[in-house]
Design a protein around this motif. Sequence first.
Motif, PDB file in Angstrom:
ATOM      1  N   GLY A 104       0.774  -1.225   0.000  1.00 55.91           N
ATOM      2  CA  GLY A 104       0.000   0.000   0.000  1.00 55.91           C
ATOM      3  C   GLY A 104       0.808   1.279   0.000  1.00 55.91           C
ATOM      4  O   GLY A 104       0.237   2.368   0.103  1.00 55.91           O
ATOM      5  N   LYS A 105       2.122   1.160  -0.103  1.00 56.06           N
ATOM      6  CA  LYS A 105       2.978   2.342  -0.088  1.00 56.06           C
ATOM      7  C   LYS A 105       3.806   2.423  -1.360  1.00 56.06           C
ATOM      8  O   LYS A 105       3.996   1.430  -2.070  1.00 56.06           O
ATOM      9  N   GLN A 106       4.320   3.619  -1.625  1.00 54.57           N
ATOM     10  CA  GLN A 106       5.181   3.798  -2.781  1.00 54.57           C
ATOM     11  C   GLN A 106       6.579   3.247  -2.495  1.00 54.57           C
ATOM     12  O   GLN A 106       7.032   3.195  -1.338  1.00 54.57           O
ATOM     13  N   ARG A 107       7.258   2.875  -3.556  1.00 57.36           N
ATOM     14  CA  ARG A 107       8.627   2.428  -3.417  1.00 57.36           C
ATOM     15  C   ARG A 107       9.494   3.591  -2.946  1.00 57.36           C
ATOM     16  O   ARG A 107       9.344   4.709  -3.426  1.00 57.36           O
ATOM     17  N   GLU A 108      10.409   3.297  -2.020  1.00 58.04           N
ATOM     18  CA  GLU A 108      11.282   4.339  -1.508  1.00 58.04           C
ATOM     19  C   GLU A 108      12.734   3.895  -1.583  1.00 58.04           C
ATOM     20  O   GLU A 108      13.051   2.706  -1.448  1.00 58.04           O
ATOM     21  N   LEU A 109      13.600   4.871  -1.771  1.00 57.95           N
ATOM     22  CA  LEU A 109      15.032   4.611  -1.769  1.00 57.95           C
ATOM     23  C   LEU A 109      15.496   4.394  -0.331  1.00 57.95           C
ATOM     24  O   LEU A 109      15.209   5.217   0.536  1.00 57.95           O
ATOM     25  N   VAL A 110      16.200   3.321  -0.107  1.00 56.83           N
ATOM     26  CA  VAL A 110      16.714   3.003   1.224  1.00 56.83           C
ATOM     27  C   VAL A 110      18.154   3.468   1.365  1.00 56.83           C
ATOM     28  O   VAL A 110      18.510   4.151   2.326  1.00 56.83           O
ATOM     29  N   ALA A 111      19.003   3.089   0.411  1.00 54.66           N
ATOM     30  CA  ALA A 111      20.418   3.431   0.490  1.00 54.66           C
ATOM     31  C   ALA A 111      21.028   3.328  -0.892  1.00 54.66           C
ATOM     32  O   ALA A 111      20.562   2.533  -1.730  1.00 54.66           O
ATOM     33  N   VAL A 112      22.060   4.113  -1.134  1.00 59.59           N
ATOM     34  CA  VAL A 112      22.735   4.114  -2.422  1.00 59.59           C
ATOM     35  C   VAL A 112      24.235   4.191  -2.183  1.00 59.59           C
ATOM     36  O   VAL A 112      24.700   4.800  -1.203  1.00 59.59           O
ATOM     37  N   ILE A 113      25.002   3.581  -3.082  1.00 57.50           N
ATOM     38  CA  ILE A 113      26.460   3.611  -2.989  1.00 57.50           C
ATOM     39  C   ILE A 113      27.050   3.753  -4.378  1.00 57.50           C
ATOM     40  O   ILE A 113      26.625   3.087  -5.321  1.00 57.50           O
ATOM     41  N   THR A 114      28.017   4.647  -4.515  1.00 59.90           N
ATOM     42  CA  THR A 114      28.681   4.862  -5.790  1.00 59.90           C
ATOM     43  C   THR A 114      29.837   3.885  -5.961  1.00 59.90           C
ATOM     44  O   THR A 114      30.226   3.191  -5.027  1.00 59.90           O
ATOM     45  N   SER A 115      30.408   3.889  -7.136  1.00 58.84           N
ATOM     46  CA  SER A 115      31.552   3.020  -7.397  1.00 58.84           C
ATOM     47  C   SER A 115      32.750   3.403  -6.533  1.00 58.84           C
ATOM     48  O   SER A 115      33.592   2.547  -6.226  1.00 58.84           O
ATOM     49  N   GLY A 116      32.792   4.646  -6.110  1.00 62.97           N
ATOM     50  CA  GLY A 116      33.880   5.104  -5.246  1.00 62.97           C
ATOM     51  C   GLY A 116      33.632   4.874  -3.775  1.00 62.97           C
ATOM     52  O   GLY A 116      34.510   5.156  -2.950  1.00 62.97           O
ATOM     53  N   GLY A 117      32.438   4.398  -3.445  1.00 60.03           N
ATOM     54  CA  GLY A 117      32.134   4.082  -2.054  1.00 60.03           C
ATOM     55  C   GLY A 117      31.367   5.139  -1.297  1.00 60.03           C
ATOM     56  O   GLY A 117      31.090   4.956  -0.098  1.00 60.03           O
ATOM     57  N   SER A 118      30.984   6.221  -1.937  1.00 54.46           N
ATOM     58  CA  SER A 118      30.152   7.225  -1.265  1.00 54.46           C
ATOM     59  C   SER A 118      28.756   6.664  -1.052  1.00 54.46           C
ATOM     60  O   SER A 118      28.211   5.998  -1.934  1.00 54.46           O
ATOM     61  N   THR A 119      28.184   6.966   0.117  1.00 52.50           N
ATOM     62  CA  THR A 119      26.886   6.391   0.467  1.00 52.50           C
ATOM     63  C   THR A 119      25.896   7.470   0.875  1.00 52.50           C
ATOM     64  O   THR A 119      26.277   8.566   1.290  1.00 52.50           O
ATOM     65  N   ASN A 120      24.621   7.116   0.778  1.00 51.07           N
ATOM     66  CA  ASN A 120      23.559   7.984   1.242  1.00 51.07           C
ATOM     67  C   ASN A 120      22.413   7.099   1.698  1.00 51.07           C
ATOM     68  O   ASN A 120      22.187   6.024   1.110  1.00 51.07           O
ATOM     69  N   TYR A 121      21.706   7.539   2.732  1.00 53.78           N
ATOM     70  CA  TYR A 121      20.651   6.723   3.336  1.00 53.78           C
ATOM     71  C   TYR A 121      19.378   7.519   3.529  1.00 53.78           C
ATOM     72  O   TYR A 121      19.405   8.735   3.741  1.00 53.78           O
ATOM     73  N   ALA A 122      18.271   6.805   3.501  1.00 53.62           N
ATOM     74  CA  ALA A 122      17.008   7.399   3.920  1.00 53.62           C
ATOM     75  C   ALA A 122      17.098   7.706   5.406  1.00 53.62           C
ATOM     76  O   ALA A 122      17.726   6.968   6.181  1.00 53.62           O
ATOM     77  N   ASP A 123      16.457   8.794   5.811  1.00 55.07           N
ATOM     78  CA  ASP A 123      16.510   9.182   7.225  1.00 55.07           C
ATOM     79  C   ASP A 123      15.994   8.068   8.139  1.00 55.07           C
ATOM     80  O   ASP A 123      16.483   7.892   9.257  1.00 55.07           O
ATOM     81  N   SER A 124      15.028   7.316   7.654  1.00 56.35           N
ATOM     82  CA  SER A 124      14.397   6.286   8.475  1.00 56.35           C
ATOM     83  C   SER A 124      15.320   5.110   8.806  1.00 56.35           C
ATOM     84  O   SER A 124      15.027   4.331   9.718  1.00 56.35           O
ATOM     85  N   VAL A 125      16.430   4.982   8.068  1.00 53.47           N
ATOM     86  CA  VAL A 125      17.325   3.842   8.301  1.00 53.47           C
ATOM     87  C   VAL A 125      18.726   4.265   8.735  1.00 53.47           C
ATOM     88  O   VAL A 125      19.562   3.407   9.041  1.00 53.47           O
ATOM     89  N   LYS A 126      18.980   5.548   8.784  1.00 55.97           N
ATOM     90  CA  LYS A 126      20.314   6.016   9.184  1.00 55.97           C
ATOM     91  C   LYS A 126      20.674   5.507  10.569  1.00 55.97           C
ATOM     92  O   LYS A 126      19.868   5.568  11.490  1.00 55.97           O
TER      93      LYS A 126
END
Length: 118
Positions: free
Chosen positions: A42-64
């Motif tokens: 019942g919810k939209q797809r959301e981004l959880v976490a992403v990582i670049t080839s160089g290792g930089s990361t980013n997270y959704a606030d809900s999982v940080k």
Amino acid sequence: QVQLVESGGGLVQPGGSLRLSCAASGSGFVIYTMAWYRQAPGKQRELVAVITSGGSTNYADSVKGRFTISRDNARNTVYLQMSSLKPEDTAVYSCNADGRAVTPFRSWGQGTQVTVSS
């Protein structure tokens, strides 16, 4: 054609941990960014976490602070270590890869169910 195959989902109690894996297969490709998404009923797809080839990361606030994304470039594999899991983390988790073979591509895995329940 680059294919992604996830593994590691399942049922876990609140406060528990799971590790998801996603391996890319094919030939003649390079992957730039890999990511994990999730979609709960019942919810939209959301981004959880992403990582670049160089290792930089980013997270959704809900999982940080609870989830950690990592990758093994030699194995073309991305991981999601999930800790302190909550019932609201219950969803189908899918991996995604952006890269280039002969042409640019974006590939998706088939998804793996994660259920957090006592």
